[in-house]
Design an enzyme around this catalytic site. Sequence first.
Site, PDB file in Angstrom:
ATOM      1  N   TRP A   1       1.626   0.932  18.569  1.00 35.71           N
ATOM      2  CA  TRP A   1       2.139   0.836  17.184  1.00 35.71           C
ATOM      3  C   TRP A   1       1.317  -0.187  16.402  1.00 35.71           C
ATOM      4  CZ3 TRP A   1       3.768  -3.789  15.177  1.00 35.71           C
ATOM      5  CH2 TRP A   1       4.207  -4.775  16.063  1.00 35.71           C
TER       6      TRP A   1
ATOM      7  N   GLU B   1       4.745 -16.836  14.888  1.00 32.58           N
ATOM      8  CA  GLU B   1       3.825 -15.767  15.307  1.00 32.58           C
ATOM      9  C   GLU B   1       2.445 -15.952  14.675  1.00 32.58           C
ATOM     10  OE1 GLU B   1       4.280 -13.433  17.487  1.00 32.58           O
ATOM     11  OE2 GLU B   1       6.442 -13.302  17.760  1.00 32.58           O
TER      12      GLU B   1
ATOM     13  N   GLU C   1      -0.401  -9.516  20.188  1.00 28.66           N
ATOM     14  CA  GLU C   1       0.446 -10.492  19.492  1.00 28.66           C
ATOM     15  C   GLU C   1       0.088 -10.595  18.005  1.00 28.66           C
ATOM     16  OE1 GLU C   1       3.002 -12.511  20.209  1.00 28.66           O
ATOM     17  OE2 GLU C   1       3.272 -11.931  22.287  1.00 28.66           O
TER      18      GLU C   1
ATOM     19  N   HIS D   1       2.221  -9.007  15.430  1.00 32.83           N
ATOM     20  CA  HIS D   1       3.571  -9.503  15.124  1.00 32.83           C
ATOM     21  C   HIS D   1       3.615 -10.294  13.813  1.00 32.83           C
ATOM     22  CE1 HIS D   1       4.459  -9.354  19.742  1.00 32.83           C
ATOM     23  NE2 HIS D   1       4.161  -8.179  19.233  1.00 32.83           N
TER      24      HIS D   1
ATOM     25  N   GLU E   1       7.913 -15.958  26.309  1.00 31.99           N
ATOM     26  CA  GLU E   1       7.949 -14.528  25.979  1.00 31.99           C
ATOM     27  C   GLU E   1       9.386 -14.022  26.070  1.00 31.99           C
ATOM     28  OE1 GLU E   1       5.579 -12.920  24.665  1.00 31.99           O
ATOM     29  OE2 GLU E   1       3.673 -13.640  25.411  1.00 31.99           O
TER      30      GLU E   1
ATOM     31  N   THR F   1      11.233 -15.311  22.934  1.00 34.37           N
ATOM     32  CA  THR F   1      10.926 -14.551  21.712  1.00 34.37           C
ATOM     33  C   THR F   1      11.533 -13.146  21.784  1.00 34.37           C
ATOM     34  OG1 THR F   1       8.736 -14.104  22.632  1.00 34.37           O
ATOM     35  CG2 THR F   1       8.867 -15.769  20.919  1.00 34.37           C
TER      36      THR F   1
ATOM     37  N   ASP G   1       7.534  -5.682  22.676  1.00 32.73           N
ATOM     38  CA  ASP G   1       6.246  -6.249  23.125  1.00 32.73           C
ATOM     39  C   ASP G   1       6.481  -7.535  23.921  1.00 32.73           C
ATOM     40  OD1 ASP G   1       4.745  -4.331  21.827  1.00 32.73           O
ATOM     41  OD2 ASP G   1       3.676  -5.730  20.518  1.00 32.73           O
ATOM     42  N   GLU G   2       7.362  -8.378  23.400  1.00 30.46           N
ATOM     43  CA  GLU G   2       7.584  -9.682  24.044  1.00 30.46           C
ATOM     44  C   GLU G   2       8.107  -9.485  25.472  1.00 30.46           C
ATOM     45  OE1 GLU G   2       6.227 -11.777  22.299  1.00 30.46           O
ATOM     46  OE2 GLU G   2       6.906 -11.852  20.210  1.00 30.46           O
TER      47      GLU G   2
ATOM     48  N   HIS H   1       5.231  -8.494  27.663  1.00 27.39           N
ATOM     49  CA  HIS H   1       4.389  -9.661  27.942  1.00 27.39           C
ATOM     50  C   HIS H   1       5.065 -10.601  28.944  1.00 27.39           C
ATOM     51  CE1 HIS H   1       2.275  -9.098  23.778  1.00 27.39           C
ATOM     52  NE2 HIS H   1       1.865  -8.232  24.673  1.00 27.39           N
TER      53      HIS H   1
HETATM   54 FE   LIG Z   1       4.814 -13.153  22.705  1.00 25.23          FE
HETATM   55 FE   LIG Z   2       4.918 -12.384  19.396  1.00 27.38          FE
END
Ligand SMILES: [Fe+2]
Ligand SMILES: [Fe+2]
Length: 332
Positions: free
Chosen positions: A39, A82, A117, A120, A170, A173, A202-203, A206
């Site tokens: 994305w 971010e 990242e 974000h 991570e 977040t 995503d976090e 990660h």
């Molecule tokens: Fe992150």
């Molecule tokens: Fe992030």
Amino acid sequence: MMNEISKKQFSGRLEVMHHLESYVDEVIDKLLKPIETNWQPADLLPDSRDPDFFEKIKNIQESAKELAYDFWAVLIGDTITEEALPTYESWLVGMEGVNQGKNEGWTKWIRGWTAEENRHGDLLNKYLYISGRVNMRELEVSTQYLIADGFDIQTGADPYRNFVYTSFQEIATNISHGRVSALAKKADNIELAKICGIIAGDEMRHARAYKAFVTKIFEVDPSEMMLAFEDMMRKKIVMPAHYLRETGVKIGSTFDHFSNAAQRLGVYTSHDYIQILSGLIKDWNIENISGLNETGEKARDYLVALPDRLKRIADRLKTPVLEYEFSWIGKH
Ligand SMILES: [Fe+2]
Ligand SMILES: [Fe+2]
């Protein structure tokens, strides 16, 4: 200084980091998503080439009116956090055992992680710009300050301590973006709920990566990894934006107000901190790790007892009600 490591520890860490590089190369495609199908911020924002662009912006601004003051404080603080990505990338590149000469192993991971990242802050910033609720100049000043001020997460250049920190962060977040997404949804702001939800995803991915690195280190260097985990928890995990400030305000003082707003909203609280710690203790199987030396055993005992100790303290803490006016929020 506790985060200074001895020569012997240093060469041990280099050996382990080197040993793990082939593992990182092996799993990197599972930890990061292919760029072309991943994305992008544009997928979640109106396209300015569309004839109904202004109509869409108007709708976004209408739904933005429904969100409370604390909500904006948290969303803006999250965005600035971010956007300070250059600080995080350069910190990670400075770890012992990272060689920037080749785009493989740890370097490839750090670059790939940074590239993901980077979306974000980009996405959140654009949303805030079109929301009609934010003083962008003040936000930008805070961002520039935060990058210029940097941070000190007390890991030194030690990869073991760094991976404890990144595993923790991570997850933190993931929790906070996820909660902001839920609050947006509750206010019928579906666009913003999607934006924060996709970032939270995503976090989590990660977090899985950094946790896996630590699991691998526990397999080959259990006592040193345990001591690094203990040391980070004794020092407490600071937030990456702990130096956050606004125009004319001294370093770090804006951060406290941002953090208070997050606690009032229940977006990130001291109970979440304990939950994350308990989760890491469970995921890394801390109670059953074998092959520890005496100091490693002591470190383990400390860690296992820590969540209950912190709970007793957290139960006594009150959520701060202090009102504060951020320069970031408000009408023109
Ligand atoms: Fe992150
Ligand atoms: Fe992030």
